[in-house]
Scaffold this active site. Structure first.
Site, PDB file in Angstrom:
ATOM      1  N   MET A  12      -7.857 -27.478  18.617  1.00 14.26           N
ATOM      2  CA  MET A  12      -6.559 -26.364  18.279  1.00 14.26           C
ATOM      3  C   MET A  12      -5.549 -26.968  18.750  1.00 14.26           C
ATOM      4  O   MET A  12      -5.318 -27.333  19.805  1.00 14.26           O
ATOM      5  CB  MET A  12      -7.209 -25.178  19.217  1.00 14.26           C
ATOM      6  CG  MET A  12      -8.508 -24.626  18.548  1.00 14.26           C
ATOM      7  SD  MET A  12      -9.076 -23.062  19.542  1.00 14.26           S
ATOM      8  CE  MET A  12      -9.353 -23.290  21.078  1.00 14.26           C
ATOM      9  N   CYS A  14      -2.501 -24.791  17.988  1.00 14.70           N
ATOM     10  CA  CYS A  14      -1.472 -23.619  17.808  1.00 14.70           C
ATOM     11  C   CYS A  14      -2.020 -22.060  17.712  1.00 14.70           C
ATOM     12  O   CYS A  14      -3.487 -22.160  17.885  1.00 14.70           O
ATOM     13  CB  CYS A  14      -0.797 -23.712  16.437  1.00 14.70           C
ATOM     14  SG  CYS A  14      -1.811 -23.615  14.884  1.00 14.70           S
ATOM     15  N   CYS A  17      -4.691 -21.910  14.890  1.00 15.35           N
ATOM     16  CA  CYS A  17      -6.049 -22.309  15.263  1.00 15.35           C
ATOM     17  C   CYS A  17      -7.038 -21.438  15.964  1.00 15.35           C
ATOM     18  O   CYS A  17      -8.068 -21.345  15.754  1.00 15.35           O
ATOM     19  CB  CYS A  17      -5.968 -23.718  15.977  1.00 15.35           C
ATOM     20  SG  CYS A  17      -4.841 -24.928  15.117  1.00 15.35           S
ATOM     21  N   TYR A  66     -12.947 -27.681  13.174  1.00 15.18           N
ATOM     22  CA  TYR A  66     -12.671 -28.071  14.756  1.00 15.18           C
ATOM     23  C   TYR A  66     -13.787 -28.628  15.249  1.00 15.18           C
ATOM     24  O   TYR A  66     -14.974 -28.445  14.558  1.00 15.18           O
ATOM     25  CB  TYR A  66     -12.115 -26.983  15.422  1.00 15.18           C
ATOM     26  CG  TYR A  66     -10.715 -26.271  14.912  1.00 15.18           C
ATOM     27  CD1 TYR A  66      -9.639 -26.587  15.147  1.00 15.18           C
ATOM     28  CD2 TYR A  66     -10.993 -25.066  13.966  1.00 15.18           C
ATOM     29  CE1 TYR A  66      -8.518 -26.221  14.798  1.00 15.18           C
ATOM     30  CE2 TYR A  66      -9.916 -24.629  13.267  1.00 15.18           C
ATOM     31  CZ  TYR A  66      -8.563 -24.972  13.746  1.00 15.18           C
ATOM     32  OH  TYR A  66      -7.451 -24.434  13.005  1.00 15.18           O
ATOM     33  N   CYS A 127       5.473  -7.353  33.700  1.00 14.53           N
ATOM     34  CA  CYS A 127       6.099  -8.267  32.791  1.00 14.53           C
ATOM     35  C   CYS A 127       5.534  -7.716  31.328  1.00 14.53           C
ATOM     36  O   CYS A 127       6.427  -7.481  30.384  1.00 14.53           O
ATOM     37  CB  CYS A 127       5.377  -9.521  32.948  1.00 14.53           C
ATOM     38  SG  CYS A 127       6.440 -10.685  31.877  1.00 14.53           S
ATOM     39  N   CYS A 132       9.448  -7.802  31.064  1.00 17.75           N
ATOM     40  CA  CYS A 132      10.076  -8.850  30.362  1.00 17.75           C
ATOM     41  C   CYS A 132       9.768  -8.593  28.643  1.00 17.75           C
ATOM     42  O   CYS A 132      10.886  -8.761  28.021  1.00 17.75           O
ATOM     43  CB  CYS A 132       9.417 -10.259  30.660  1.00 17.75           C
ATOM     44  SG  CYS A 132       8.801 -10.421  32.291  1.00 17.75           S
ATOM     45  N   CYS A 549      34.535 -37.136  19.104  1.00 17.51           N
ATOM     46  CA  CYS A 549      33.091 -36.399  18.994  1.00 17.51           C
ATOM     47  C   CYS A 549      32.122 -37.032  19.776  1.00 17.51           C
ATOM     48  O   CYS A 549      32.001 -37.962  20.460  1.00 17.51           O
ATOM     49  CB  CYS A 549      32.762 -36.667  17.425  1.00 17.51           C
ATOM     50  SG  CYS A 549      31.070 -37.037  17.361  1.00 17.51           S
ATOM     51  N   CYS A 550      31.083 -36.422  20.194  1.00 16.40           N
ATOM     52  CA  CYS A 550      29.816 -36.892  20.907  1.00 16.40           C
ATOM     53  C   CYS A 550      29.902 -37.175  22.182  1.00 16.40           C
ATOM     54  O   CYS A 550      29.228 -38.188  22.751  1.00 16.40           O
ATOM     55  CB  CYS A 550      29.236 -37.932  20.070  1.00 16.40           C
ATOM     56  SG  CYS A 550      29.256 -37.428  18.153  1.00 16.40           S
TER      57      CYS A 550
HETATM   58  C1  LIG Z   1      12.922  -4.324  32.808  1.00 20.96           C
HETATM   59  C2  LIG Z   1      12.470  -5.641  33.421  1.00 20.96           C
HETATM   60  C3  LIG Z   1      12.601  -6.917  33.019  1.00 20.96           C
HETATM   61  C4  LIG Z   1      12.058  -8.095  33.330  1.00 20.96           C
HETATM   62  N1  LIG Z   1      12.613  -9.182  32.565  1.00 20.96           N
HETATM   63  C5  LIG Z   1      11.991 -10.480  33.173  1.00 20.96           C
HETATM   64  C6  LIG Z   1      12.010 -11.815  32.334  1.00 20.96           C
HETATM   65  O1  LIG Z   1      12.767 -11.609  31.550  1.00 20.96           O
HETATM   66  N2  LIG Z   1      11.532 -12.844  33.294  1.00 20.96           N
HETATM   67  C7  LIG Z   1      11.076 -12.925  34.324  1.00 20.96           C
HETATM   68  O2  LIG Z   1      10.526 -13.842  34.620  1.00 20.96           O
HETATM   69  N3  LIG Z   1      10.880 -11.581  34.880  1.00 20.96           N
HETATM   70  C8  LIG Z   1      11.077 -10.417  34.392  1.00 20.96           C
HETATM   71  N4  LIG Z   1      10.959  -9.371  35.093  1.00 20.96           N
HETATM   72  C9  LIG Z   1      10.168  -9.426  36.429  1.00 20.96           C
HETATM   73  C10 LIG Z   1       8.583  -9.442  36.296  1.00 20.96           C
HETATM   74  O3  LIG Z   1       8.119  -8.602  35.186  1.00 20.96           O
HETATM   75  C11 LIG Z   1       8.138  -9.491  37.598  1.00 20.96           C
HETATM   76  O4  LIG Z   1       8.558 -10.429  38.302  1.00 20.96           O
HETATM   77  C12 LIG Z   1       6.390  -9.827  37.356  1.00 20.96           C
HETATM   78  O5  LIG Z   1       5.861  -8.958  36.270  1.00 20.96           O
HETATM   79  C13 LIG Z   1       5.819  -9.285  38.433  1.00 20.96           C
HETATM   80  O6  LIG Z   1       4.379  -9.340  38.529  1.00 20.96           O
HETATM   81  P1  LIG Z   1       3.278  -9.213  39.763  1.00 20.96           P
HETATM   82  O7  LIG Z   1       2.162 -10.001  39.336  1.00 20.96           O
HETATM   83  O8  LIG Z   1       3.950  -9.644  40.989  1.00 20.96           O
HETATM   84  O9  LIG Z   1       3.211  -7.577  39.601  1.00 20.96           O
HETATM   85  P2  LIG Z   1       2.915  -6.737  38.465  1.00 20.96           P
HETATM   86  O10 LIG Z   1       2.990  -7.359  36.972  1.00 20.96           O
HETATM   87  O11 LIG Z   1       3.502  -5.342  38.631  1.00 20.96           O
HETATM   88  O12 LIG Z   1       1.377  -6.305  38.651  1.00 20.96           O
HETATM   89  C14 LIG Z   1       0.961  -5.417  39.815  1.00 20.96           C
HETATM   90  C15 LIG Z   1      -0.335  -4.994  39.400  1.00 20.96           C
HETATM   91  O13 LIG Z   1      -0.835  -4.184  40.607  1.00 20.96           O
HETATM   92  C16 LIG Z   1      -1.359  -2.715  40.408  1.00 20.96           C
HETATM   93  N5  LIG Z   1      -1.450  -2.109  41.774  1.00 20.96           N
HETATM   94  C17 LIG Z   1      -0.373  -1.678  42.242  1.00 20.96           C
HETATM   95  N6  LIG Z   1      -0.795  -1.205  43.557  1.00 20.96           N
HETATM   96  C18 LIG Z   1      -2.100  -1.271  43.433  1.00 20.96           C
HETATM   97  C19 LIG Z   1      -3.504  -0.947  44.214  1.00 20.96           C
HETATM   98  N7  LIG Z   1      -2.943  -0.530  45.367  1.00 20.96           N
HETATM   99  N8  LIG Z   1      -4.591  -1.273  43.981  1.00 20.96           N
HETATM  100  C20 LIG Z   1      -4.785  -2.038  42.553  1.00 20.96           C
HETATM  101  N9  LIG Z   1      -3.876  -2.315  41.902  1.00 20.96           N
HETATM  102  C21 LIG Z   1      -2.586  -1.961  42.132  1.00 20.96           C
HETATM  103  C22 LIG Z   1      -0.221  -2.296  39.244  1.00 20.96           C
HETATM  104  O14 LIG Z   1      -0.511  -1.406  38.614  1.00 20.96           O
HETATM  105  C23 LIG Z   1      -0.048  -3.692  38.407  1.00 20.96           C
HETATM  106  O15 LIG Z   1      -1.234  -3.664  37.389  1.00 20.96           O
HETATM  107  C24 LIG Z   1      11.370  -7.829  34.679  1.00 20.96           C
HETATM  108  C25 LIG Z   1      11.206  -6.838  35.235  1.00 20.96           C
HETATM  109  C26 LIG Z   1      11.545  -5.611  34.535  1.00 20.96           C
HETATM  110  C27 LIG Z   1      11.435  -4.467  35.434  1.00 20.96           C
END
Ligand SMILES: Cc1cc2nc3c(=O)[nH]c(=O)nc-3n(C[C@H](O)[C@H](O)[C@H](O)COP(=O)(O)OP(=O)(O)OC[C@H]3O[C@@H](n4cnc5c(N)ncnc54)[C@H](O)[C@@H]3O)c2cc1C
Length: 552
Positions: A12, A14, A17, A66, A127, A132, A549-550
């Site tokens: 695989m 891609c 695949c 595959y 995310c 993201c 250039c370049c």
């Molecule tokens: C609008 C926006 C845009 C972003 N864009 C980017 C980007 O372009 N690039 C990038 O790198 N980062 C980006 N980020 C940041 C990125 O999304 C976070 O850094 C990342 O998702 C954090 O992951 P995590 O695993 O720490 O937490 P999360 O992904 O938030 O996971 C935590 C999980 O734990 C659960 N939880 C919470 N409390 C409890 C509990 N007590 N018991 C059980 N479960 C619980 C939650 O419900 C959730 O499911 C962005 C964030 C936002 C808000």
């Protein structure tokens, strides 16, 4: 009873695949479900009735082009049977089913350990669901819509089609659902050994973790519960009902005007996106400049570009309260000692994120928090309780999904083995997805001086980059920070279209200790934006305006 067969699949290369293999396996009579967790995994999990022979599966994969071999065959257990069997007997219990938690759980399982993964809320976390993925696809949609009315050649006539926000929003939801399925739901199913427990986890004084009415125990724990939008504690929140990043991207109708409180990554990305969708946007920032932790040139440049796009930017704003007059929201603020009022249809609060540590009982098991409520971790991702580790947005690490995942994998390895590997953030790239993008890695000029380097730094205007000239978009700059003694590149700070792609070359340079000479003596393809890095390095010794250039 159903059986579960694990296959190793070769060939695989891609995404298609993986889809072909899934389809081939699911076409075998008696197969209930086939899961290929991405083509890179080189594996497939098949749930089938007991009549299905492994040979039939291998033949089906071969017919699709595959090669497959059986790795494991056994009786399928439901997630609950799995949990019951192991409830009090985990090597590692991971709390949080986002990118940090998934990386920790998968790493522990690959180390052959007994793993439990607890998650409350939508699987996949921030995310993929509200961070993201939805923001970047909406930013792309806004850019496409904006560009349709702005041809880069002066004088070329364009026609702007009508904005169809409800279709754009639905497409965003479709992408989110599909990536959540393929990157989290299917991946979890492909690791049946990981016991998945749904519900909110709360630490108890005896060290166990309670989910609903059941306690769970483990030898080690990783907390990866993420964060949620923070609200400024100002009067009038109830009345004005400001939006946060999640509710903004889910609006049924776009407002005519929007006031944005905040001046960092999420605020700038969503603010420019809304402006490109035709919303009148005003940014109110508390600090004296936007993105204050970046190089001052970068903050100034991005403010200029946002203003050129028609976005209002006011800095040094102290928000005092919010209110509402019918359908109009009002921000009451103090600016340079003067009382001011700003009005718009909606207010977006993008003033950072609050770590999810409240009511989780972490304090009663000796886990220390900083003033903002984040779990303090050392470079090994260990907390102040030696058997509890943490990663991602809930911790003091930078809030990026790749940092959460890298920290999660490391936390699991450090918790379960003698690895003692630190999370190295010294060459961590960071991108803000505005247009032009802001992309940085390594030290700023000021940080390098504080660390005792004798520094030389140069800034190249993007107007000198041939790619930018031919693309008719010279908005931006590239600043390189280097050690005077050795020429080693200590930091790169970029504002440029697709700066997020350019920064990865600079990241390798910083990580592997490359010098300015290493860049100037390397071939860079002509008419690429990344050639700007070579030009920026050349600008330390040459007048780039006099180069042919370049970039040589
Ligand atoms: C609008 C926006 C845009 C972003 N864009 C980017 C980007 O372009 N690039 C990038 O790198 N980062 C980006 N980020 C940041 C990125 O999304 C976070 O850094 C990342 O998702 C954090 O992951 P995590 O695993 O720490 O937490 P999360 O992904 O938030 O996971 C935590 C999980 O734990 C659960 N939880 C919470 N409390 C409890 C509990 N007590 N018991 C059980 N479960 C619980 C939650 O419900 C959730 O499911 C962005 C964030 C936002 C808000």
């Amino acid at each position: 009873m159903a059986q579960q067969i694990e296959l190793q699949v070769r060939g695989m290369t891609c995404v298609s695949c993986a889809q072909h293999v899934t389809h081939a396996l699911e076409s075998v009579p008696g197969v209930e479900k086939a899961i290929v967790p991405g083509w890179q995994s080189a594996r497939a999990t098949v749930i089938a009735d007991n009549q299905v022979s492994p040979t039939a599966l291998i033949d089906a994969v071969a017919e699709a082009g595959y090669t497959a071999a059986v790795q494991k065959q056994g009786t399928r257990q439901s997630a609950h049977e799995d949990v019951d069997r192991r409830a009090s007997d985990f090597d590692l219990l991971v709390i949080g089913g986002g990118s940090g938690g998934f990386a920790a759980a998968i790493t522990a399982q690959e180390l052959g350990k007994k793993v439990g993964l607890i998650n409350a809320g939508t699987l996949g976390g921030t995310c993929v669901n509200v961070g993201c993925v939805p923001s970047k696809t909406l930013i792309r949609a806004a850019e496409a819509w904006h560009n349709a009315g702005h041809h880069p050649f002066q004088g070329v006539k364009t026609t702007q089609v009508e904005l169809d926000w409800s279709t754009i929003r639905a497409e965003k939801d479709r992408l989110v659902a599909s990536l959540r399925q393929s990157k989290y739901v299917d991946v979890l199913a492909a690791y049946p050994e990981i016991a998945f427990i749904e519900g909110r986890a709360v630490f108890q004084t005896d060290g166990s973790v309670q989910v609903g009415d059941r306690p769970y125990r483990a030898n080690r724990y990783v907390i990866a519960t993420g964060a949620q939008p923070r609200m400024l504690p100002v009067p009038g929140l109830e009345e004005a009902q400001p939006l946060n990043s999640t509710t903004l991207m889910d609006l049924e109708r776009l407002p005519k005007s929007l006031i944005l409180l905040g001046g960092r990554a999420v605020a700038l990305e969503l603010g420019q996106m809304m402006a490109r969708f035709g919303v009148e946007v005003l940014i109110l920032q508390r600090s004296t400049r936007l993105i204050p932790d970046h190089e001052p040139e970068i903050g100034r440049a991005i403010q200029d570009y946002l203003e050129q796009d028609g976005i209002g930017v006011i800095t040094s704003v102290q928000v005092e309260r919010l209110s509402r007059e019918g359908e109009t929201r009002v921000v009451h603020a103090r600016v340079m000692g003067q009382q001011r009022e700003y009005r718009a249809d909606q207010i977006l609060m993008a003033v950072g994120r609050q770590p999810n540590t409240a009511n989780m009982g972490v304090e009663q098991v000796g886990v220390k928090l900083d003033n903002g409520g984040a779990i303090i971790v050392d470079p090994f991702q260990q907390t102040s309780n030696p058997i509890i580790y943490a990663t991602g947005d809930v911790s003091t690490n930078p809030e990026f999904v790749y940092v959460a995942a890298a920290g999660g994998a490391l936390a699991a390895r450090n918790a379960l083995t003698n690895a003692r590997q630190p999370l190295d953030l010294s060459s961590m790239p960071a991108v803000i997805f505005t247009n032009p993008q802001v992309a940085t890695v390594g030290l700023t000029e000021a940080e390098a001086r504080t660390q005792g380097y004798e520094v030389k730094a140069n800034t190249l205007d993007l107007a000198y980059v041939p790619r930018a000239q031919t693309a008719r978009n010279t908005r931006g700059l590239i600043k390189l920070v280097a050690d005077t003694a050795t020429g080693r590149i200590l930091g790169a700070h970029i504002v440029a279209a697709e700066g997020g792609e350019v920064i990865q070359t600079a990241t390798l340079a910083v990580k592997f200790g490359l010098t300015l000479d290493d860049l100037t003596t390397t071939l860079f393809p002509y008419l690429t934006q990344v050639e700007g890095l070579k030009l920026a390095a050349l600008s330390f010794t040459k007048n780039v305006a006099k180069l042919s250039c370049c970039a040589s």
